[in-house]
Design an enzyme around this catalytic site. Structure first.
Site, PDB file in Angstrom:
ATOM      1  N   ARG A  54      72.159 -48.982 -74.688  1.00 24.71           N
ATOM      2  CA  ARG A  54      71.266 -50.118 -74.930  1.00 24.71           C
ATOM      3  C   ARG A  54      70.264 -50.302 -73.795  1.00 24.71           C
ATOM      4  O   ARG A  54      70.571 -50.117 -72.623  1.00 24.71           O
ATOM      5  CB  ARG A  54      72.088 -51.401 -75.079  1.00 24.71           C
ATOM      6  CG  ARG A  54      71.215 -52.629 -75.260  1.00 24.71           C
ATOM      7  CD  ARG A  54      71.951 -53.741 -75.907  1.00 24.71           C
ATOM      8  NE  ARG A  54      72.878 -54.416 -75.004  1.00 24.71           N
ATOM      9  CZ  ARG A  54      73.564 -55.489 -75.354  1.00 24.71           C
ATOM     10  NH1 ARG A  54      73.458 -55.992 -76.557  1.00 24.71           N
ATOM     11  NH2 ARG A  54      74.394 -56.037 -74.491  1.00 24.71           N
ATOM     12  N   ARG A  86      81.781 -69.197 -77.553  1.00 30.62           N
ATOM     13  CA  ARG A  86      82.465 -67.984 -77.101  1.00 30.62           C
ATOM     14  C   ARG A  86      83.975 -68.205 -77.025  1.00 30.62           C
ATOM     15  O   ARG A  86      84.705 -67.255 -76.788  1.00 30.62           O
ATOM     16  CB  ARG A  86      82.021 -67.605 -75.690  1.00 30.62           C
ATOM     17  CG  ARG A  86      80.707 -66.846 -75.521  1.00 30.62           C
ATOM     18  CD  ARG A  86      80.716 -65.473 -76.110  1.00 30.62           C
ATOM     19  NE  ARG A  86      80.185 -64.423 -75.280  1.00 30.62           N
ATOM     20  CZ  ARG A  86      78.899 -64.069 -75.200  1.00 30.62           C
ATOM     21  NH1 ARG A  86      77.986 -64.721 -75.864  1.00 30.62           N
ATOM     22  NH2 ARG A  86      78.542 -63.057 -74.449  1.00 30.62           N
ATOM     23  N   LYS A  88      74.391 -58.632 -82.637  1.00 32.43           N
ATOM     24  CA  LYS A  88      74.152 -60.079 -82.854  1.00 32.43           C
ATOM     25  C   LYS A  88      72.723 -60.469 -82.521  1.00 32.43           C
ATOM     26  O   LYS A  88      72.051 -61.137 -83.286  1.00 32.43           O
ATOM     27  CB  LYS A  88      75.035 -60.930 -81.931  1.00 32.43           C
ATOM     28  CG  LYS A  88      76.486 -60.969 -82.227  1.00 32.43           C
ATOM     29  CD  LYS A  88      77.205 -62.037 -81.411  1.00 32.43           C
ATOM     30  CE  LYS A  88      77.047 -61.968 -79.910  1.00 32.43           C
ATOM     31  NZ  LYS A  88      77.530 -60.767 -79.270  1.00 32.43           N
ATOM     32  N   ARG A 111      83.685 -57.044 -70.624  1.00 26.46           N
ATOM     33  CA  ARG A 111      83.121 -57.994 -71.592  1.00 26.46           C
ATOM     34  C   ARG A 111      83.802 -57.868 -72.945  1.00 26.46           C
ATOM     35  O   ARG A 111      84.043 -58.865 -73.622  1.00 26.46           O
ATOM     36  CB  ARG A 111      81.612 -57.778 -71.727  1.00 26.46           C
ATOM     37  CG  ARG A 111      80.867 -58.325 -70.526  1.00 26.46           C
ATOM     38  CD  ARG A 111      79.450 -57.832 -70.447  1.00 26.46           C
ATOM     39  NE  ARG A 111      78.674 -58.114 -71.626  1.00 26.46           N
ATOM     40  CZ  ARG A 111      77.764 -57.288 -72.146  1.00 26.46           C
ATOM     41  NH1 ARG A 111      77.527 -56.123 -71.577  1.00 26.46           N
ATOM     42  NH2 ARG A 111      77.108 -57.633 -73.201  1.00 26.46           N
ATOM     43  N   ARG A 141      70.729 -53.272 -69.162  1.00 24.11           N
ATOM     44  CA  ARG A 141      71.239 -54.539 -68.621  1.00 24.11           C
ATOM     45  C   ARG A 141      72.300 -54.237 -67.576  1.00 24.11           C
ATOM     46  O   ARG A 141      73.128 -53.352 -67.787  1.00 24.11           O
ATOM     47  CB  ARG A 141      71.866 -55.362 -69.753  1.00 24.11           C
ATOM     48  CG  ARG A 141      70.878 -56.260 -70.439  1.00 24.11           C
ATOM     49  CD  ARG A 141      71.443 -56.919 -71.675  1.00 24.11           C
ATOM     50  NE  ARG A 141      72.730 -57.587 -71.502  1.00 24.11           N
ATOM     51  CZ  ARG A 141      73.284 -58.344 -72.446  1.00 24.11           C
ATOM     52  NH1 ARG A 141      72.675 -58.524 -73.600  1.00 24.11           N
ATOM     53  NH2 ARG A 141      74.447 -58.928 -72.247  1.00 24.11           N
TER      54      ARG A 141
HETATM   55  P1  AMP Z   1      75.214 -61.933 -74.237  1.00 28.36           P
HETATM   56  O1  AMP Z   1      73.755 -61.712 -74.044  1.00 28.36           O
HETATM   57  O2  AMP Z   1      75.506 -62.861 -75.394  1.00 28.36           O
HETATM   58  O3  AMP Z   1      75.996 -60.650 -74.293  1.00 28.36           O
HETATM   59  O4  AMP Z   1      75.717 -62.721 -72.938  1.00 28.36           O
HETATM   60  C1  AMP Z   1      75.614 -62.150 -71.653  1.00 28.36           C
HETATM   61  C2  AMP Z   1      76.494 -62.897 -70.674  1.00 28.36           C
HETATM   62  O5  AMP Z   1      76.071 -64.257 -70.577  1.00 28.36           O
HETATM   63  C3  AMP Z   1      77.971 -62.974 -71.057  1.00 28.36           C
HETATM   64  O6  AMP Z   1      78.694 -61.826 -70.683  1.00 28.36           O
HETATM   65  C4  AMP Z   1      78.404 -64.208 -70.257  1.00 28.36           C
HETATM   66  O7  AMP Z   1      78.532 -63.911 -68.880  1.00 28.36           O
HETATM   67  C5  AMP Z   1      77.194 -65.116 -70.407  1.00 28.36           C
HETATM   68  N1  AMP Z   1      77.298 -65.979 -71.612  1.00 28.36           N
HETATM   69  C6  AMP Z   1      76.491 -65.962 -72.703  1.00 28.36           C
HETATM   70  N2  AMP Z   1      76.864 -66.895 -73.582  1.00 28.36           N
HETATM   71  C7  AMP Z   1      77.930 -67.519 -73.046  1.00 28.36           C
HETATM   72  C8  AMP Z   1      78.778 -68.572 -73.472  1.00 28.36           C
HETATM   73  N3  AMP Z   1      78.627 -69.168 -74.662  1.00 28.36           N
HETATM   74  N4  AMP Z   1      79.778 -68.961 -72.645  1.00 28.36           N
HETATM   75  C9  AMP Z   1      79.962 -68.385 -71.458  1.00 28.36           C
HETATM   76  N5  AMP Z   1      79.210 -67.378 -70.984  1.00 28.36           N
HETATM   77  C10 AMP Z   1      78.209 -66.934 -71.769  1.00 28.36           C
END
Ligand code: AMP
Length: 226
Positions: A126, A87, A13, A170, A159
């Protein structure tokens, strides 16, 4: 245009949204990137979000929704690529309310489809630049110089939430909370599914085609069914 990009962690994404936003001059808003930067800066929001992000859980809806609203309010008339938001169904409803204030709506939902086993494999390799957020893969897309970002020279690291147990958590959260959004947008007739198992260039092409299709239809509607 407001496009939301859906897909499991590791489906690409972030990489794809970034590429397409640059190419089409759309504003790329990645809630995960914003949260990581708030955490790194040690802001009040970062301190509230940190525990959730590190454990691979969703940050509470109120916090993330307020954060997104503040970002969109800066330029409500822009075209957006929303990466990582919504989400869950509650966030999708909040997003609709937010966009309605400016006469907008979610126009298209692009779903990068990838089996969980493949997503997990990608997350384990990653790497990400701590400074500019550029994404690498230790096997398929390594940095030219180990640990150094090709783009900005920042430190490239794994990460914390890509560690195996957290990554599994996740993906489970994604399956439970986020996949209901697929039906939500499918029912509205705006979901476009893209096979995310191929090469990044193939995926980009498929996304481009989905966007072109959307723009053609929109222009057609706007010109009396051209
Ligand atoms: P990502 O970089 O999109 O994989 O997001 C990393 C982490 O940020 C996720 O595992 C959540 O802990 C938090 N996060 C990102 N976007 C959201 C969202 N829309 N709602 C809740 N937590 C989020």
């Amino acid at each position: 245009m407001i496009a939301v990009v859906l897909g499991a962690p590791g489906s690409g994404k972030g990489t794809q949204s970034r590429l397409l936003s640059e190419k089409h001059r759309l504003s790329h808003v990645a809630t995960g990137d914003i949260l990581r930067s708030e955490i790194a800066m040690g802001t009040a929001l970062g301190r509230q979000a940190e525990g959730y992000v590190k454990k691979g859980r969703l940050v509470p809806d109120e916090l993330v929704t307020a954060m997104l609203a503040a970002r969109i309010e800066q330029a409500p008339k822009d075209d957006y690529f929303l990466d990582g938001f919504p989400r869950n169904l509650r966030q999708a409803e909040e997003l609709d309310k937010l966009l309605k204030r400016w006469g907008g709506r979610v126009d298209t939902a692009l779903f990068l489809s990838l089996p969980a086993s493949e997503a997990l494999k990608r997350l384990s390799a990653r790497q990400i630049c701590a400074k500019c957020g550029a994404v690498y893969n230790a096997i398929t897309k390594p940095t030219r110089k180990p640990g150094v970002c090709d783009v900005c020279g920042g430190a490239v690291v794994a990460r914390v939430d890509d560690a195996q147990e957290t990554a599994i958590q996740r993906i489970a959260v994604y399956e439970k909370e986020t996949t209901p959004l697929l039906d939500h947008y499918r029912r509205r007739g705006i979901l476009r599914e893209i096979d995310a198992a191929g090469e990044p260039t193939q995926i980009s092409r498929a996304l481009e085609a989905a966007l072109a299709d959307f723009w053609d239809h929109r222009d057609g509607d706007g010109n009396g069914g051209k």
